[in-house]
Write a protein that holds these residues in place. Structure first.
Motif, mmCIF file in Angstrom:
data_model
loop_
_atom_site.group_PDB
_atom_site.id
_atom_site.type_symbol
_atom_site.label_atom_id
_atom_site.label_comp_id
_atom_site.label_asym_id
_atom_site.label_seq_id
_atom_site.Cartn_x
_atom_site.Cartn_y
_atom_site.Cartn_z
ATOM 1 N N LEU A 37 0.528 -1.132 -0.206
ATOM 2 C CA LEU A 37 -0.054 0.113 -0.482
ATOM 3 C C LEU A 37 1.151 1.236 0.030
ATOM 4 O O LEU A 37 0.893 2.359 -0.733
ATOM 5 N N VAL A 38 1.839 1.389 0.726
ATOM 6 C CA VAL A 38 2.821 2.672 0.900
ATOM 7 C C VAL A 38 3.349 2.591 -0.653
ATOM 8 O O VAL A 38 3.566 4.182 -0.744
ATOM 9 N N LEU A 39 3.898 1.866 -1.013
ATOM 10 C CA LEU A 39 4.561 1.412 -2.583
ATOM 11 C C LEU A 39 3.198 2.331 -3.390
ATOM 12 O O LEU A 39 3.735 3.149 -4.741
ATOM 13 N N THR A 40 2.435 1.198 -3.962
ATOM 14 C CA THR A 40 1.150 2.170 -4.498
ATOM 15 C C THR A 40 1.023 3.473 -4.061
ATOM 16 O O THR A 40 0.773 4.664 -5.248
ATOM 17 N N LEU A 41 0.405 3.919 -3.389
ATOM 18 C CA LEU A 41 -0.582 4.723 -2.639
ATOM 19 C C LEU A 41 0.385 6.040 -2.930
ATOM 20 O O LEU A 41 0.236 7.436 -2.389
ATOM 21 N N ARG A 54 0.405 18.545 -12.951
ATOM 22 C CA ARG A 54 1.519 18.527 -12.003
ATOM 23 C C ARG A 54 1.955 17.339 -11.724
ATOM 24 O O ARG A 54 1.775 15.385 -12.876
ATOM 25 N N VAL A 55 2.740 16.426 -11.330
ATOM 26 C CA VAL A 55 4.033 15.709 -11.055
ATOM 27 C C VAL A 55 4.289 14.815 -9.537
ATOM 28 O O VAL A 55 5.215 15.778 -9.256
ATOM 29 N N GLY A 56 4.073 14.270 -8.729
ATOM 30 C CA GLY A 56 3.844 14.629 -7.585
ATOM 31 C C GLY A 56 3.487 16.301 -7.174
ATOM 32 O O GLY A 56 2.376 16.123 -7.457
ATOM 33 N N ARG A 57 4.187 16.710 -6.511
ATOM 34 C CA ARG A 57 3.769 17.983 -5.955
ATOM 35 C C ARG A 57 4.299 19.458 -6.857
ATOM 36 O O ARG A 57 3.807 20.001 -6.184
ATOM 37 N N ALA A 58 5.000 19.031 -7.420
ATOM 38 C CA ALA A 58 5.515 20.084 -8.461
ATOM 39 C C ALA A 58 4.128 20.116 -9.659
ATOM 40 O O ALA A 58 3.211 19.570 -9.930
ATOM 41 N N TYR A 59 4.269 21.677 -10.076
ATOM 42 C CA TYR A 59 3.724 22.250 -10.702
ATOM 43 C C TYR A 59 3.744 22.811 -12.010
ATOM 44 O O TYR A 59 4.893 23.789 -10.890
ATOM 45 N N ILE A 60 3.223 23.201 -12.911
ATOM 46 C CA ILE A 60 3.720 24.140 -14.167
ATOM 47 C C ILE A 60 2.711 24.114 -14.886
ATOM 48 O O ILE A 60 1.613 23.753 -15.261
ATOM 49 N N GLU A 61 2.112 24.999 -15.309
ATOM 50 C CA GLU A 61 1.481 26.053 -16.085
ATOM 51 C C GLU A 61 1.638 25.636 -17.483
ATOM 52 O O GLU A 61 2.428 25.153 -17.469
ATOM 53 N N ARG A 62 0.659 25.626 -18.070
ATOM 54 C CA ARG A 62 0.199 24.501 -18.973
ATOM 55 C C ARG A 62 0.706 25.157 -19.719
ATOM 56 O O ARG A 62 1.034 24.731 -21.309
#
Length: 135
Positions: A37-41, A54-62
């Protein structure tokens, strides 16, 4: 990765089995389920919308997202190693060898590209490229 999870479960069984086989089986099952569960979630999610990426917590405007390219095999190993730009945003997973390189076209952002591991690099590249804002 799943072999390691199975090994940890087996180790839990071996550690507790001398006390009680039933408890050893329970400990092994709990360890395998918990680590699975830890690995999957805990895996970073890749979310692409009309407004942002968004990739993980990183974010960039389109509007700052450029061309995306799927990378596999020897090219992926080179992209993670000798060809890697240290300024790039990196999201690697040991269990996912395929990558997608997404160019960043923001003139004030020193990050040249995002390099993210994904099980479906062709689909991600296609989705990014189809919705790109072109000048």
């Amino acid at each position: 990765m799943w072999l390691i999870v199975a090994f940890v479960g087996g180790t839990g069984f071996v550690a507790v089995a001398p006390i009680s086989i039933a408890v050893g089986v329970i400990v092994a099952a709990v360890l395998v389920v918990a680590i699975g569960l830890v690995l999957t979630l805990g895996a970073p999610r890749i979310v692409l919308t009309n407004e942002d990426l968004r990739v993980g917590r990183a974010y960039i405007e389109r509007r700052y997202v450029g061309e995306a390219v799927a990378i596999r095999g020897a090219d992926a190993r080179a992209a993670r190693g000798p060809d890697l730009d240290g300024r790039a945003f990196m999201n690697f997973r040991v269990s996912v060898p395929e990558l997608c390189r997404i160019s960043i076209v923001d003139p004030v952002d020193p990050t040249p590209y995002w390099l993210t591991a994904t099980r479906h690099p062709d689909e991600l590249a296609r989705a990014v490229n189809e919705g790109r804002v072109r000048d």
